[in-house]
Design a protein around this motif. Structure first.
Motif, PDB file in Angstrom:
ATOM      1  N   UNK A  69     -19.682   3.716  71.035  1.00 50.73           N
ATOM      2  CA  UNK A  69     -21.131   3.863  71.200  1.00 50.73           C
ATOM      3  C   UNK A  69     -21.638   5.266  70.895  1.00 50.73           C
ATOM      4  N   UNK A  70     -21.786   5.582  69.596  1.00 52.31           N
ATOM      5  CA  UNK A  70     -22.359   6.874  69.219  1.00 52.31           C
ATOM      6  C   UNK A  70     -23.869   6.811  69.394  1.00 52.31           C
ATOM      7  N   UNK A  71     -24.468   7.941  69.657  1.00 59.66           N
ATOM      8  CA  UNK A  71     -25.909   7.971  69.844  1.00 59.66           C
ATOM      9  C   UNK A  71     -26.595   7.651  68.519  1.00 59.66           C
ATOM     10  N   UNK A  72     -27.507   6.694  68.529  1.00 55.79           N
ATOM     11  CA  UNK A  72     -28.227   6.380  67.291  1.00 55.79           C
ATOM     12  C   UNK A  72     -29.142   7.536  66.920  1.00 55.79           C
ATOM     13  N   UNK A  73     -29.507   7.632  65.650  1.00 49.03           N
ATOM     14  CA  UNK A  73     -30.332   8.754  65.199  1.00 49.03           C
ATOM     15  C   UNK A  73     -31.339   8.246  64.177  1.00 49.03           C
ATOM     16  N   UNK A  74     -32.383   7.612  64.700  1.00 48.83           N
ATOM     17  CA  UNK A  74     -33.349   6.976  63.808  1.00 48.83           C
ATOM     18  C   UNK A  74     -34.515   7.881  63.462  1.00 48.83           C
ATOM     19  N   UNK A  75     -34.578   9.050  64.087  1.00 47.69           N
ATOM     20  CA  UNK A  75     -35.673   9.957  63.803  1.00 47.69           C
ATOM     21  C   UNK A  75     -36.819   9.845  64.792  1.00 47.69           C
ATOM     22  N   UNK A  76     -36.734   8.889  65.697  1.00 50.91           N
ATOM     23  CA  UNK A  76     -37.784   8.764  66.706  1.00 50.91           C
ATOM     24  C   UNK A  76     -37.142   8.431  68.046  1.00 50.91           C
ATOM     25  N   UNK A  77     -37.597   9.094  69.069  1.00 56.33           N
ATOM     26  CA  UNK A  77     -37.000   8.897  70.386  1.00 56.33           C
ATOM     27  C   UNK A  77     -37.141   7.447  70.823  1.00 56.33           C
ATOM     28  N   UNK A 136     -31.964  15.943  70.589  1.00 55.71           N
ATOM     29  CA  UNK A 136     -32.512  15.808  69.233  1.00 55.71           C
ATOM     30  C   UNK A 136     -34.033  15.661  69.271  1.00 55.71           C
ATOM     31  N   UNK A 137     -34.517  14.894  70.246  1.00 59.19           N
ATOM     32  CA  UNK A 137     -35.970  14.703  70.351  1.00 59.19           C
ATOM     33  C   UNK A 137     -36.658  16.036  70.638  1.00 59.19           C
ATOM     34  N   UNK A 138     -35.999  16.871  71.429  1.00 62.47           N
ATOM     35  CA  UNK A 138     -36.582  18.173  71.750  1.00 62.47           C
ATOM     36  C   UNK A 138     -36.677  19.024  70.491  1.00 62.47           C
ATOM     37  N   UNK A 139     -35.596  19.064  69.713  1.00 64.74           N
ATOM     38  CA  UNK A 139     -35.638  19.894  68.502  1.00 64.74           C
ATOM     39  C   UNK A 139     -36.657  19.363  67.507  1.00 64.74           C
ATOM     40  N   UNK A 140     -36.937  18.069  67.561  1.00 59.60           N
ATOM     41  CA  UNK A 140     -37.971  17.524  66.682  1.00 59.60           C
ATOM     42  C   UNK A 140     -39.360  17.809  67.230  1.00 59.60           C
ATOM     43  N   UNK A 141     -39.417  18.360  68.433  1.00 61.79           N
ATOM     44  CA  UNK A 141     -40.700  18.620  69.054  1.00 61.79           C
ATOM     45  C   UNK A 141     -41.317  17.385  69.675  1.00 61.79           C
ATOM     46  N   UNK A 142     -40.491  16.363  69.857  1.00 62.00           N
ATOM     47  CA  UNK A 142     -40.999  15.098  70.382  1.00 62.00           C
ATOM     48  C   UNK A 142     -40.974  15.065  71.908  1.00 62.00           C
ATOM     49  N   UNK A 143     -40.239  15.961  72.498  1.00 66.28           N
ATOM     50  CA  UNK A 143     -40.091  15.934  73.956  1.00 66.28           C
ATOM     51  C   UNK A 143     -39.996  17.345  74.486  1.00 66.28           C
ATOM     52  N   UNK A 144     -40.483  17.556  75.704  1.00 63.15           N
ATOM     53  CA  UNK A 144     -40.363  18.895  76.307  1.00 63.15           C
ATOM     54  C   UNK A 144     -38.911  19.151  76.692  1.00 63.15           C
ATOM     55  N   UNK A 145     -38.525  20.409  76.644  1.00 63.26           N
ATOM     56  CA  UNK A 145     -37.135  20.770  76.932  1.00 63.26           C
ATOM     57  C   UNK A 145     -36.726  20.361  78.346  1.00 63.26           C
ATOM     58  N   UNK A 146     -37.696  20.356  79.250  1.00 63.24           N
ATOM     59  CA  UNK A 146     -37.376  20.044  80.643  1.00 63.24           C
ATOM     60  C   UNK A 146     -36.906  18.602  80.812  1.00 63.24           C
ATOM     61  N   UNK A 147     -37.152  17.789  79.798  1.00 66.36           N
ATOM     62  CA  UNK A 147     -36.769  16.375  79.914  1.00 66.36           C
ATOM     63  C   UNK A 147     -35.272  16.165  79.706  1.00 66.36           C
ATOM     64  N   UNK A 148     -34.601  17.192  79.209  1.00 70.53           N
ATOM     65  CA  UNK A 148     -33.150  17.054  79.031  1.00 70.53           C
ATOM     66  C   UNK A 148     -32.483  17.242  80.380  1.00 70.53           C
ATOM     67  N   UNK A 149     -32.373  16.168  81.098  1.00 70.70           N
ATOM     68  CA  UNK A 149     -31.881  16.231  82.467  1.00 70.70           C
ATOM     69  C   UNK A 149     -30.997  15.007  82.682  1.00 70.70           C
ATOM     70  N   UNK A 150     -29.855  15.196  83.305  1.00 76.86           N
ATOM     71  CA  UNK A 150     -28.929  14.064  83.449  1.00 76.86           C
ATOM     72  C   UNK A 150     -29.589  12.841  84.071  1.00 76.86           C
ATOM     73  N   UNK A 151     -30.453  13.059  85.034  1.00 76.63           N
ATOM     74  CA  UNK A 151     -31.012  11.889  85.696  1.00 76.63           C
ATOM     75  C   UNK A 151     -32.011  11.161  84.801  1.00 76.63           C
ATOM     76  N   UNK A 152     -32.706  11.909  84.013  1.00 78.29           N
ATOM     77  CA  UNK A 152     -33.597  11.268  83.047  1.00 78.29           C
ATOM     78  C   UNK A 152     -32.766  10.463  82.054  1.00 78.29           C
ATOM     79  N   UNK A 153     -31.688  11.073  81.610  1.00 83.50           N
ATOM     80  CA  UNK A 153     -30.841  10.410  80.616  1.00 83.50           C
ATOM     81  C   UNK A 153     -30.235   9.123  81.173  1.00 83.50           C
TER      82      UNK A 153
END
Lengths: 193, 193
Positions: A69-77, A136-153
Motif C-alpha cells: 500500500x504505497x501512498x497514491x499521488x494523484x495531485x489532489x489531496x 505532499x498536499x502541504x508542499x502543493x499549498x493545498x493544506x496548512x502545515x499544521x495539518x500534518x499530525x498523526x491523529x489527523x492522518x
DNA sequence: CCGTATAGGGTACTCGGCGTACCTTAATGG
DNA sequence: CCATTAAGGTACGCCGAGTACCCTATACGG
C-alpha cells in the motif's frame, strides 16, 4: 522411510496449511486438527511452535497478504484520500478482510494478540502513507502545515474501521467513503490553520 | 409441590441470572449451564426463548445498563465534548464496558446480532446528544451552522471506539481524549465554513 | 370440578474443538 | 555409531453448545 520434514521446512508447511484453511473457512472455521491434517503432520508439531490457535492464526495471516500500500499521488489531496479509502475498503471487503476481522474479534480480549495483529496488519504502515500524503498536499499549498499530525492522518482509517464495526458487513458503500473525505477529512485539514 | 414459575416470571429470573453471570464472568465466561443453574431452572427453558447464547447475552445486557447520557451543557463546546468523551471512556472502562466489548466481539460476524447491539447500547442516543451539543454551540456563535452534521457528530465517539479496538485495553488515557477534541473535533468544526 | 394442552424440570446425551500425554520412530551431529 | 532431539501416531480429558425424551405441575376450557 522417506522424508520426514523438520524445523524450517515443516514450519512453512504448517503455516501454508493454516493460511489455506483461513482462506477457505475463515478464522472461526480453522481447526487445529484440520490444519495438522492438511500439513500432513499432527497437532504436536503445531503446539510445539505456537501456544494456541490464535497465535497460529495470526502467524498464518501474514502469508495471505503483505499489503504494501504505497501512498497514491494523484495531485489532489481529495482524490488521494478517496483512493486510499477505496483501496482499504476493497481489501477489507475481500476474503482477506473477513479473515482479518475474524482474527480481530478473536483477539479482542487479549492485548498481547492485539499487539501482534497491529504489527502484522500494517496499521502503522498505513498511517505513514497518510502522513506522506498530507506532506505532499502541504508542499502543493493545498493544506496548512499544521495539518500534518498523526491523529489527523489516522482519522479516516479509524472512521472506516468503526464503520465496519457498526455495520458488521464487509463492505462500506462508496457514498460513505466520499462523506468521510468531504465532511470530515477535508474540513479537518482546513480547520488546522 | 411449591411454586413452579412460568412465562414472564421465569423469563425475568433467567435474564437476571444471565446478567449476573455477565457481570461476574463477562460474556466469554457466561455458560448456559451456569445461567440455568443460577436461575434455578434448566437449559430447556432458556432455549425455548432464545435461539442461542449470543441472543441471551444481548437480551441480558440491557438489564445491566440503560445508559441515558444527557448532553452536557457547560457553556463551551470544548468542555462539553471532553465531558462526553470522559463519560464514555469511564463507561466503557467499567465492568459493563468489558462485557459490552465481549458481546461486540462475539457478534462481529452476525449482522443480526450487531443490529440488536446497536439498539441496546444506545449508539443512536449518543449521536443525538452530540448533535444537540453542536446546535447549542451554533446558537452561541461558537461554531458554523454547517458543522451540525451527523458525521461530524459521530466522529469523536468513533475515534474513541477505534482507539479501544487498537489498544485492546479498556481505558484510554485522558491525553488521548484531549487530543481527539483539540486535534480533530474542534478543527473539524472550525473547518466547516 | 375435571381433563387436556402447555410449558417447566430433570437428565442424559451427542458433537465438536482445544489442548495434553505418552510412546514410537526418524533425523541430526558430535 | 550412538545419544539427543524433534516428528508422527493416537488416544485422551475436558468443556460447552445444543438436543432429545420423558416426567410433572400449572392453566384453562368446558
Amino acid at each position: 522411510m522417506g522424508t520426514r520434514r523438520r524445523g524450517e521446512e515443516l514450519e512453512r508447511a504448517i503455516l501454508l496449511a493454516a493460511a489455506e484453511e483461513l482462506r477457505e473457512s475463515g478464522y472461526a472455521g480453522m481447526t487445529m486438527d484440520r490444519v495438522a491434517a492438511r500439513a500432513g503432520t499432527n497437532k504436536n508439531a503445531i503446539y510445539r511452535r505456537w501456544p494456541h490457535r490464535a497465535a497460529l492464526g495470526i502467524a498464518a495471516y501474514r502469508h495471505l497478504s503483505d499489503a504494501a500500500m504505497p501512498a497514491p499521488d494523484t495531485g489532489s489531496l481529495r482524490t488521494d484520500a478517496l483512493e486510499m479509502l477505496r483501496q482499504a475498503n476493497e481489501t477489507w471487503s475481500s476474503p482477506h478482510g473477513a479473515i482479518l476481522r475474524g482474527l480481530l474479534a478473536a483477539a479482542a480480549d487479549d492485548p498481547q494478540l492485539i499487539a501482534l495483529m497491529r504489527e502484522r496488519s500494517g496499521v502503522d504502515t498505513m498511517d505513514r502513507a497518510w502522513l506522506t500524503m498530507l506532506e505532499r498536499a502541504v508542499t502543493r499549498g493545498e493544506a496548512p502545515a499544521a495539518a500534518v499530525h498523526p491523529r489527523v492522518a489516522a482519522t479516516p482509517m479509524m472512521l472506516l474501521r468503526a464503520e465496519y464495526a457498526m455495520r458488521g458487513i464487509p463492505s462500506v458503500p462508496d457514498e460513505v467513503l466520499v462523506e468521510i473525505v468531504d465532511e470530515v477529512f477535508l474540513p479537518l485539514v482546513r480547520g488546522h490553520s
